[in-house]
Design an enzyme around this catalytic site. Structure first.
Site, PDB file in Angstrom:
ATOM      1  N   TYR A  95       0.693  -1.121   0.015  1.00 36.45           N
ATOM      2  CA  TYR A  95      -0.050  -0.024   0.017  1.00 36.45           C
ATOM      3  C   TYR A  95       0.925   1.084  -0.052  1.00 36.45           C
ATOM      4  CZ  TYR A  95      -3.734  -3.296   1.017  1.00 36.45           C
ATOM      5  OH  TYR A  95      -4.632  -4.238   1.203  1.00 36.45           O
ATOM      6  N   TYR A 473     -11.294  -0.585   0.827  1.00 33.24           N
ATOM      7  CA  TYR A 473     -11.282  -0.353   2.313  1.00 33.24           C
ATOM      8  C   TYR A 473      -9.933   0.285   2.578  1.00 33.24           C
ATOM      9  CZ  TYR A 473      -7.852  -3.726   4.673  1.00 33.24           C
ATOM     10  OH  TYR A 473      -6.826  -4.106   5.091  1.00 33.24           O
ATOM     11  N   ARG A 474      -8.968   0.156   1.498  1.00 27.56           N
ATOM     12  CA  ARG A 474      -7.727   0.628   1.764  1.00 27.56           C
ATOM     13  C   ARG A 474      -6.963   0.621   0.329  1.00 27.56           C
ATOM     14  NH1 ARG A 474      -3.923  -3.398   5.792  1.00 27.56           N
ATOM     15  NH2 ARG A 474      -2.159  -1.979   5.949  1.00 27.56           N
TER      16      ARG A 474
END
Ligand code: ADP
Length: 528
Positions: A95, A473-474
């Site tokens: 991420y 969600y991310r």
């Protein structure tokens, strides 16, 4: 802008002065600048071909050791308008790692604030500082002879703080990390220290047991946000059960997914299955235990017939379900019987029988160890799947735990991934009332084509899913604006509220600009 990289809108001389003031606060050795410093804070899984690499490069790094240093660093940052990107240990791999959203930010690294402040054996919680990793907490629990379990995420080396603030998850009954969090201490941009919930009351001892406190509840506001810097975090820990039973089912057909989810949902809703359950595709399983070359050496996605062949050779299903049951043996077996009876109705479902095991006995495999609270790094095995310098970027949409959503999402990802030449390394984590679909685009960073395709695939997927009403969600840094833009009810009213809060709490825009698509006001000159 000539000379070494610096934050946007800051002169070279001001930046030099700010760095000197940082060094006076934290010590010269705890301020890193120059190319080699920036290099070690780049995202190791950055999905940029060589020409575009370093889009999320830091200009410098400041490592604070305590609250006083943190407050003094914020004071300097406010005076010179230096944007800081806060990380606890910076291992948010797939991420963005430790890299900032905005090129030129200074990374504020809190790994030196690494004390386990409290472990409460009676009430089942821990209070930790940002730099405490899951391994650190695990070792501390062991050293104290504690009978509490933590819940590790897939890769155990990151911090409890970072993973919880990102709303990460694991596979024990405490697997929803945001839900198992209770009470925070937060430093605001102006240096003010705030405690949330019961922690706001002097002498109160319920900070880590009662979340709300009195009045509005703020913990969630500091998760996935840039409204403050969390300096202490309370997390609930699971009392060690008498024993556990690892459960694993294999399903022969790709089309079984819908029925698996329909069978699982009621068992999750009524808590018969206590932990997050993982539904893993054959590819996901195979990438943990083998390399792609063993099965297929073509450039496109692995053909379906070969996936079948690979699954049979490995003795796994096209879909594989894993969860764990916990408690006294008679209760575990009662649960197991109910669950087994339901899944046995799916044609060709196969249960891998495992023995009920005393909690003191540790299982061997990484995934199994995670289910009994032992951090490990087996999740990184997937980096070998495609060879070269392995990397992955994750696509993480959420949906209701309904069979037809699962089947639709899996199909959408499989088709789009194949267009870009990627295998379906996908699976679902099924919680009590929702489901995360996690797909990793695995690529070899030495291969510019694969790297660029991973980036393009992620963008296409987020767009596809947004159009179908599925949100993330991310996301990786690169897609935070895109993902945030899809939360658009009433002409993006939620984002307007976030921006109002941002301006009120951080008028100079010094905290993590662009985090989750939230940018400081226009006057700060900081925009994407
Ligand atoms: P990990 O625990 O995996 O090392 P990081 O330290 O990379 O996680 O943190 C993940 C993300 O969470 C960061 O990019 C940052 O946005 C946010 N974050 C981490 N620590 C803090 C903190 N103490 N306060 C506020 N946000 C934080």
């Amino acid at each position: 802008m000539s000379g070494p990289l610096r934050p946007p809108g800051i002169s070279e001389s001001d930046f030099r002065l700010a760095l000197a003031e940082f060094a006076a606060i934290v010590g010269r050795a705890a301020v890193l600048s120059g190319d080699s410093a920036a290099q070690s804070y780049l995202d190791p899984f950055d999905p940029f071909p060589p020409g575009d690499a370093r889009a999320h490069e830091a200009s410098a790094v400041v490592l604070v050791a305590d609250i006083d240093q943190l407050r003094a660093v914020l004071d300097v940052a406010n005076r010179y308008r230096v944007p800081l990107w806060s990380v606890s240990t910076g291992r948010n791999f797939a991420y963005g790692g430790a890299a900032p959203r905005l090129k030129g930010c200074v990374v504020l690294d809190m790994q030196r604030m690494n004390r386990v402040l409290e472990i409460n054996e009676t009430l089942g919680y821990a209070l930790v500082e940002p730099g405490v990793s899951y391994y650190d907490l695990y070792r501390e629990l062991k050293a104290r002879g504690s009978k509490l379990w933590l819940d590790p995420p897939a890769a155990g080396w990151g911090s409890v703080m970072g993973n919880t603030l990102e709303r990460g998850f694991g596979t024990t009954p405490y697997g929803d990390h945001a839900a198992a969090q209770c009470g925070m201490e937060v430093m605001l941009a102006n240096g003010e220290l705030v405690r949330t919930g019961m922690g706001a009351m002097t002498g109160n001892r319920a900070w880590q047991v009662f979340k709300p406190g009195f009045g509005p509840s703020y913990d969630g506001m500091f998760m996935q946000s840039n409204f403050g810097i969390v300096t202490k975090l309370g997390v609930w820990l699971m009392p060690r059960p008498e024993g556990y039973l690892l459960c694993r089912y294999m399903f022969r057909h790709d089309a079984d997914l819908e029925t698996i989810v329909e069978t699982l949902r009621p068992l999750k809703l009524d808590d018969t299955i206590q932990s997050n359950a993982a539904i893993e595709s054959a590819m996901r399983w195979a990438a943990g235990v083998s390399t792609r070359k063993q099965w297929y050496d073509g450039t496109g996605a692995m053909p379906d017939a070969l996936v079948d062949k690979m699954a049979r050779a490995l003795g796994i299903g096209r879909w594989n379900l894993r969860f764990c049951l916990y408690g006294p043996e008679r209760m575990v077996k009662a649960r197991r019987d109910v669950i087994h009876e339901r899944f046995a109705r799916i044609a060709n479902a196969e249960l891998i029988e495992m023995p009920f095991t005393d909690a003191a006995i540790e299982p061997k495999g990484g995934g199994d160890r995670s289910q009994v609270g032992i951090p490990n790094m087996d999740a990184f095995n997937l980096l070998n799947w495609r060879g070269g310098t392995g990397a992955h970027i994750d696509f993480s949409p959420v949906c209701p735990p309904l069979g037809q959503d699962a089947a639709k999402q899996a199909r959408m990802v499989q088709e789009r991934a194949a267009q870009y030449g990627f295998d379906y390394y996908g699976g679902f984590t099924v919680g009590q009332r929702s489901m995360h679909h996690i797909f990793a685009a695995i690529f070899n960073r030495d291969d510019a084509q694969q790297t660029g395709a991973a980036r393009d695939l992620l963008e296409a997927l987020i767009n596809d899913f947004g159009a179908a009403g599925y949100g993330q969600y991310r996301t990786h840094l690169e897609f935070m604006d895109l993902a945030a833009s899809q939360y658009d009810f009433n002409d993006h009213a939620l984002m307007r509220m976030s921006e109002t809060i941002k301006t009120a709490l951080d008028p100079n825009g010094i905290l993590s600009p662009g985090k989750q698509g939230i940018w400081p006001g226009k006057t700060t000159g900081r925009t994407p």
